[in-house]
Scaffold this motif. Sequence first.
Motif, PDB file in Angstrom:
ATOM      1  N   LEU A  81       0.822  -1.211   0.000  1.00 26.62           N
ATOM      2  CA  LEU A  81       0.000   0.000   0.000  1.00 26.62           C
ATOM      3  C   LEU A  81       0.856   1.261   0.000  1.00 26.62           C
ATOM      4  O   LEU A  81       0.492   2.274  -0.604  1.00 26.62           O
ATOM      5  CB  LEU A  81      -0.948  -0.003   1.192  1.00 26.62           C
ATOM      6  CG  LEU A  81      -2.092  -1.016   1.137  1.00 26.62           C
ATOM      7  CD1 LEU A  81      -2.859  -1.058   2.454  1.00 26.62           C
ATOM      8  CD2 LEU A  81      -3.039  -0.697  -0.012  1.00 26.62           C
ATOM      9  N   MET A  82       2.007   1.212   0.662  1.00 29.31           N
ATOM     10  CA  MET A  82       2.913   2.366   0.665  1.00 29.31           C
ATOM     11  C   MET A  82       3.443   2.633  -0.742  1.00 29.31           C
ATOM     12  O   MET A  82       3.535   3.789  -1.177  1.00 29.31           O
ATOM     13  CB  MET A  82       4.071   2.116   1.630  1.00 29.31           C
ATOM     14  CG  MET A  82       4.852   3.355   2.001  1.00 29.31           C
ATOM     15  SD  MET A  82       3.958   4.479   3.113  1.00 29.31           S
ATOM     16  CE  MET A  82       4.176   3.670   4.692  1.00 29.31           C
ATOM     17  N   VAL A  83       3.781   1.569  -1.457  1.00 30.07           N
ATOM     18  CA  VAL A  83       4.240   1.722  -2.846  1.00 30.07           C
ATOM     19  C   VAL A  83       3.115   2.281  -3.715  1.00 30.07           C
ATOM     20  O   VAL A  83       3.324   3.182  -4.540  1.00 30.07           O
ATOM     21  CB  VAL A  83       4.734   0.367  -3.398  1.00 30.07           C
ATOM     22  CG1 VAL A  83       5.033   0.472  -4.897  1.00 30.07           C
ATOM     23  CG2 VAL A  83       5.971  -0.102  -2.644  1.00 30.07           C
ATOM     24  N   LEU A  84       1.900   1.766  -3.529  1.00 25.25           N
ATOM     25  CA  LEU A  84       0.756   2.266  -4.298  1.00 25.25           C
ATOM     26  C   LEU A  84       0.473   3.730  -3.977  1.00 25.25           C
ATOM     27  O   LEU A  84       0.087   4.506  -4.857  1.00 25.25           O
ATOM     28  CB  LEU A  84      -0.484   1.411  -4.006  1.00 25.25           C
ATOM     29  CG  LEU A  84      -0.448  -0.026  -4.525  1.00 25.25           C
ATOM     30  CD1 LEU A  84      -1.698  -0.781  -4.094  1.00 25.25           C
ATOM     31  CD2 LEU A  84      -0.325  -0.044  -6.052  1.00 25.25           C
ATOM     32  N   ALA A  85       0.684   4.132  -2.719  1.00 23.53           N
ATOM     33  CA  ALA A  85       0.481   5.534  -2.340  1.00 23.53           C
ATOM     34  C   ALA A  85       1.462   6.430  -3.070  1.00 23.53           C
ATOM     35  O   ALA A  85       1.120   7.546  -3.491  1.00 23.53           O
ATOM     36  CB  ALA A  85       0.631   5.690  -0.830  1.00 23.53           C
ATOM     37  N   ALA A 124      -6.732   3.005   4.279  1.00 21.67           N
ATOM     38  CA  ALA A 124      -6.602   1.543   4.228  1.00 21.67           C
ATOM     39  C   ALA A 124      -5.275   1.097   4.821  1.00 21.67           C
ATOM     40  O   ALA A 124      -5.205   0.122   5.576  1.00 21.67           O
ATOM     41  CB  ALA A 124      -6.726   1.060   2.778  1.00 21.67           C
ATOM     42  N   LEU A 125      -4.209   1.836   4.533  1.00 23.90           N
ATOM     43  CA  LEU A 125      -2.880   1.499   5.039  1.00 23.90           C
ATOM     44  C   LEU A 125      -2.863   1.510   6.565  1.00 23.90           C
ATOM     45  O   LEU A 125      -2.372   0.572   7.203  1.00 23.90           O
ATOM     46  CB  LEU A 125      -1.863   2.484   4.478  1.00 23.90           C
ATOM     47  CG  LEU A 125      -0.365   2.156   4.616  1.00 23.90           C
ATOM     48  CD1 LEU A 125       0.430   2.949   3.582  1.00 23.90           C
ATOM     49  CD2 LEU A 125       0.169   2.457   6.001  1.00 23.90           C
ATOM     50  N   LEU A 126      -3.403   2.568   7.165  1.00 19.74           N
ATOM     51  CA  LEU A 126      -3.374   2.644   8.625  1.00 19.74           C
ATOM     52  C   LEU A 126      -4.397   1.716   9.274  1.00 19.74           C
ATOM     53  O   LEU A 126      -4.209   1.299  10.424  1.00 19.74           O
ATOM     54  CB  LEU A 126      -3.560   4.088   9.084  1.00 19.74           C
ATOM     55  CG  LEU A 126      -2.379   5.011   8.785  1.00 19.74           C
ATOM     56  CD1 LEU A 126      -2.534   6.345   9.496  1.00 19.74           C
ATOM     57  CD2 LEU A 126      -1.049   4.365   9.185  1.00 19.74           C
ATOM     58  N   ALA A 127      -5.457   1.374   8.567  1.00 19.48           N
ATOM     59  CA  ALA A 127      -6.377   0.363   9.095  1.00 19.48           C
ATOM     60  C   ALA A 127      -5.677  -0.986   9.161  1.00 19.48           C
ATOM     61  O   ALA A 127      -5.820  -1.728  10.152  1.00 19.48           O
ATOM     62  CB  ALA A 127      -7.625   0.270   8.220  1.00 19.48           C
ATOM     63  N   VAL A 128      -4.903  -1.302   8.141  1.00 21.85           N
ATOM     64  CA  VAL A 128      -4.124  -2.541   8.160  1.00 21.85           C
ATOM     65  C   VAL A 128      -3.135  -2.519   9.319  1.00 21.85           C
ATOM     66  O   VAL A 128      -2.999  -3.486  10.062  1.00 21.85           O
ATOM     67  CB  VAL A 128      -3.380  -2.741   6.818  1.00 21.85           C
ATOM     68  CG1 VAL A 128      -2.422  -3.931   6.908  1.00 21.85           C
ATOM     69  CG2 VAL A 128      -4.364  -2.951   5.677  1.00 21.85           C
TER      70      VAL A 128
END
Length: 227
Positions: free
Chosen positions: A96-100, A119-123
């Motif tokens: 998700l960080m790469v997608l961001a 979504a990243l921080l929910a994960v």
Amino acid sequence: MSSHLLPVPISARRVFILGLVAGYVDALSFVDLGGVFAGAMTGNTTHMGASLIDGNWRHGLLLSGVLGLFFLVAILSSLVRLLWLPARGVMIMTLLMVLAQIAHGSPAHYWGEFLILPALLAVQGETIAKFSGTPMPTIVVTTNLLKAASGIAEWAASRIAPQTISRPVAGSILLPLLSWIAFLAGVMAATAGLARHGSFPFLWPLPFLAFLYWDIRTTEQAGQDDN
């Protein structure tokens, strides 16, 4: 899974990395998304209610979308953790960080980050929920400040009345305070990066996440994690 409690130093380095990432992403989202937090759902709920009452329907509905997205991804992330252990969650965070970063450089950067960052921080919030026997979140700090305060009070009470009050669990004061310090450091790093107009704001946390994945995976394979 083993009930073995991890040594506090191992939990401390995990808390620091996760707090750093959470503060950094939350600060970037607040700036890039115009006052929307990626992880602080208390703040988003407050702003949503105030916006709806003030008639700012666009912002209020935007925040309701963030809350719904966060809640849905948290459910899915919890399922992943229960079925495949926490290291898988760190892998998803890295993706998700790469997608961001990809979204950040695209014409649709606002909506891309709008979907990815909460979504990243929910994960993250559902990936690791306990550190050396101390349950605590890593994406918000209010609860952790209260936990540290409770730990200090419990320690003081155990000194005053040792016959009736047990000493707090090792790390129950240090780890929540460290989470707050790391979160603040992440916010400050994001602010410094924004001031310098960095081109790749979501890439620098990747080495930290890679180390975190290795760290968690190693203890998982040894049957030592306490989550």
